[in-house]
Design a protein around this motif. Structure first.
Motif, PDB file in Angstrom:
ATOM      1  N   LEU A 316       0.872  -1.179   0.000  1.00  0.00           N
ATOM      2  CA  LEU A 316       0.000   0.000   0.000  1.00  0.00           C
ATOM      3  C   LEU A 316       0.912   1.232   0.000  1.00  0.00           C
ATOM      4  N   PRO A 317       1.139   1.873  -1.157  1.00  0.00           N
ATOM      5  CA  PRO A 317       2.203   2.875  -1.307  1.00  0.00           C
ATOM      6  C   PRO A 317       1.797   4.287  -0.889  1.00  0.00           C
ATOM      7  N   PHE A 318       1.662   4.512   0.422  1.00  0.00           N
ATOM      8  CA  PHE A 318       1.351   5.864   0.895  1.00  0.00           C
ATOM      9  C   PHE A 318       2.418   6.328   1.876  1.00  0.00           C
ATOM     10  N   SER A 319       2.496   7.641   2.051  1.00  0.00           N
ATOM     11  CA  SER A 319       3.438   8.251   2.981  1.00  0.00           C
ATOM     12  C   SER A 319       2.674   8.827   4.164  1.00  0.00           C
ATOM     13  N   SER A 320       2.977   8.358   5.363  1.00  0.00           N
ATOM     14  CA  SER A 320       2.317   8.890   6.552  1.00  0.00           C
ATOM     15  C   SER A 320       2.729  10.338   6.795  1.00  0.00           C
ATOM     16  N   ARG A 321       3.944  10.688   6.394  1.00  0.00           N
ATOM     17  CA  ARG A 321       4.397  12.078   6.527  1.00  0.00           C
ATOM     18  C   ARG A 321       3.586  13.009   5.632  1.00  0.00           C
ATOM     19  N   MET A 322       3.379  12.621   4.364  1.00  0.00           N
ATOM     20  CA  MET A 322       2.616  13.459   3.447  1.00  0.00           C
ATOM     21  C   MET A 322       1.136  13.468   3.815  1.00  0.00           C
ATOM     22  N   LEU A 323       0.637  12.391   4.375  1.00  0.00           N
ATOM     23  CA  LEU A 323      -0.740  12.355   4.860  1.00  0.00           C
ATOM     24  C   LEU A 323      -0.940  13.416   5.933  1.00  0.00           C
ATOM     25  N   GLU A 324       0.004  13.499   6.847  1.00  0.00           N
ATOM     26  CA  GLU A 324      -0.068  14.501   7.918  1.00  0.00           C
ATOM     27  C   GLU A 324       0.119  15.904   7.368  1.00  0.00           C
ATOM     28  N   GLU A 325       1.085  16.086   6.469  1.00  0.00           N
ATOM     29  CA  GLU A 325       1.402  17.419   5.965  1.00  0.00           C
ATOM     30  C   GLU A 325       0.261  18.014   5.149  1.00  0.00           C
TER      31      GLU A 325
END
Length: 591
Positions: A316-325
């Protein structure tokens, strides 16, 4: 007349006898038979009875069952029905540092929740999303959520989100048989490394993974791999790339070779940038591990397959950092919209592919380094294998044996992630111990209270003044024997990998922290673990380590370093392959 009188007397005796039997039954029912009641005890005599330990687990589980929850065309419910045999994982060369400080800490652990509920194949109308913790979590209090390693002035710890699986208007759509949860052995306030070994063994022995709703050739491939790993012969080790004392069981590292030989990963193409599919946004800083892994995974030709039916794992190719930002509203104190975005993504995947539904997501994995990711993914993605930097086995929802401790790495130069690699030889390391950092959390202030400007051998500072390329900080690490890795708001810290990067023996002060690649590496061989309560005695602990022992540990730090390095192009045994291997290893032992 005589016959009539006799008939009346016999009738009265019969009524009296029935009343006595009824009273005895009521009395026995009051004191409770082992299997619930008299009737069930008698009728179960011809059936196989559970052991005493199993009985306690079975009775506790009935109360934890819930009916499924509906969300659009998704039904989320708690179910798993497959058991994995004991993983007798060896503890390797356990030659860690011991010091004589009284401690009354004791902890116990337990296997994860499970059930024996059976499933029916999914339909187009009702797609089943399995989330093992959904039903249980609704009846338990949620831990306070904190942020960790935040950028200065950027964020503050936020409160827990509402249950995303029970939003307004949702209602159960089908009845599910009672789900029997395994009784959780309580985890104490402090979980030591020895406790973690026991917890991992317990979880391996009693794990309940989602049994596929229909069979696939990949299932047999995983079972074959598991058998080969369990029966791996003792290695006559001539490969200098691997140094046996660094591993809990170097023979079990045969699993790495099997991974290279057979593993296939399917990378989902769904998801919009920058939260999904944009690793370039997270290739530097303390969240770089999730960006570099995504970059290498998407570019990989060896492991990646375009055919989901051939895949052993689904990324599942997501970034938790970019989700938060991109989604978190500063000062709102709520992360509901972040959780909802991940839930929507799972619904999208489940609606387009049958791969999620076949295993309930247990062969899917994510790689997330932001502190909030542990809590944000524990509902819609909790059935997945989660590679997380925030690997707190005591307070957070981190499950040893399923989840993977992700190494938090501070990459300063995306163009050259190996810049400044290495450090001074031991003879030129004049500083006993070094730490510098912001005052995140409650451990670092205690560290400074006892050691800031207290001893010339202990270079303990707040954040150092800025310098070009952070030279001051790096030089201290290159010239110190021991580098203190004290937790921030959460248990993880990039200093652990920074210390290894600069060949400084890491001293980890973070109770309940599961170190990276815990299933494979023998951390006691090259690192020192100090309980938070022992900070006042820190120098004595370090001085109790002989110089000979220090030299051995420092050499081992140099040897284990290869497992913690990012390369522009991945190389064998590097951190990219080790993260993927840990995910693969946990998947194999949960089939």
């Amino acid at each position: 007349m005589g016959h009539e009188v006799q008939y009346i007397l016999e009738s009265k005796r019969l009524v009296w006898l029935v009343a006595v039997v009824f009273a005895v039954v009521i009395m026995f029912q009051y004191f409770e038979f082992p299997y619930g009641n008299v009737a069930s005890s008698m009728f179960s005599m011809g059936q196989a009875q559970p052991s005493a330990g199993q009985t306690g687990q079975t009775n506790k589980t009935k109360a934890s069952a819930e009916s499924p929850k509906s969300s659009g065309n998704i039904t989320i419910f708690n179910v798993s029905n497959h058991t994995t045999p004991v993983d007798t994982l060896g503890k390797g060369n356990n030659i860690g540092i011991e010091y004589s400080i009284p401690s009354n800490d004791s902890t116990t652990a337990s296997p994860p929740p499970s059930s024996s509920a059976s499933l029916t194949p999914p339909t187009i109308v009702n797609i089943t999303v399995i989330s093992p913790s959904t039903a249980l979590d609704n009846n338990t209090s949620k831990p306070e959520v904190n942020a960790s390693n935040l950028d200065p002035g950027d964020r503050k710890p936020a409160t827990s989100e509402n249950n995303p699986a029970m939003s307004a208007g949702e209602s159960p759509v089908k009845q599910v048989p009672p789900v029997k949860a395994v009784h959780k052995r309580p985890i104490g306030d402090i979980v030591t490394l020895a406790d973690m070994h026991d917890i991992l063994s317990d979880n391996r022995a009693s794990v309940r993974s989602m049994k596929p709703l229909w069979s696939s050739t990949v299932d047999q491939e995983l079972l074959d791999a598991k058998q080969q790993i369990e029966n791996a012969p003792v290695l006559n080790h001539n490969d200098r790339a691997l140094y046996p004392p660094l591993y809990r069981n170097v023979s079990r590292f045969k699993s790495y070779e099997l991974m290279e030989k057979i593993l296939k990963v399917y990378v989902y193409k769904e998801g919009e940038k920058p939260i999904f599919h944009q690793p370039q946004a997270v290739l530097s800083g303390i969240y770089a591990s999730e960006g570099w892994f995504m970059k290498h995974m998407k570019e990989n030709k060896h492991f990646v397959t375009n055919n989901p039916k051939q895949a052993h794992l689904f990324y599942l190719p997501f970034s938790s950092r970019m989700l938060e930002e991109k989604l978190y509203v500063t000062g709102s104190g709520s992360r509901d919209n972040l959780v909802q975005r991940l839930k929507d993504y799972v619904q999208l995947i489940a609606g387009r592919y049958d791969s999620w539904n076949r295993t309930g997501g247990s062969d899917h994995f994510l790689v997330a380094c932001h502190d909030w990711a542990t809590d944000e993914t524990r509902k819609s993605m909790n059935s997945c294998i989660r590679a997380l930097c925030n690997s707190d086995v005591g307070r957070e929802h981190f499950e040893l044996g399923k989840d993977v401790s992700l190494a938090e790495t501070y990459v300063r130069s995306p163009q050259n992630p190996l810049r400044e690699l290495g450090g001074k030889p031991p003879s030129q390391r004049s500083i006993l111990a070094f730490f510098a950092g912001q005052m995140h959390g409650d451990v670092r202030p205690i560290l400074l209270k006892h050691w800031e400007n207290k001893d010339p051998d202990m270079k303990i500072f707040r954040k150092l003044p800025s310098s070009k390329g952070n030279k001051n900080y790096i030089n201290y690490m290159k010239t110190s024997k021991y580098c203190i890795c004290a937790k921030g708001y959460e248990v993880n810290s990039p200093r652990v990998v920074e210390a290894i990067f600069h060949e400084c023996v890491p001293v980890i002060i973070s109770d309940n922290f599961v170190p990276p690649f815990f299933e494979i590496l023998n951390w006691e061989a090259f690192a020192v673990f100090v309980l938070e309560k022992d900070i006042p005695n820190l120098k004595n602990i370090l001085l109790s380590i002989s110089n000979r022992r220090y030299l051995v540990m420092q050499q081992r730090v140099k040897k284990v370093q290869q497992h913690f390095l990012w390369h522009v192009k991945p190389v064998k045994y590097d951190i990219f392959h080790m993260i993927l291997h840990s995910v693969w290893y946990n998947r194999v032992f949960r089939v």
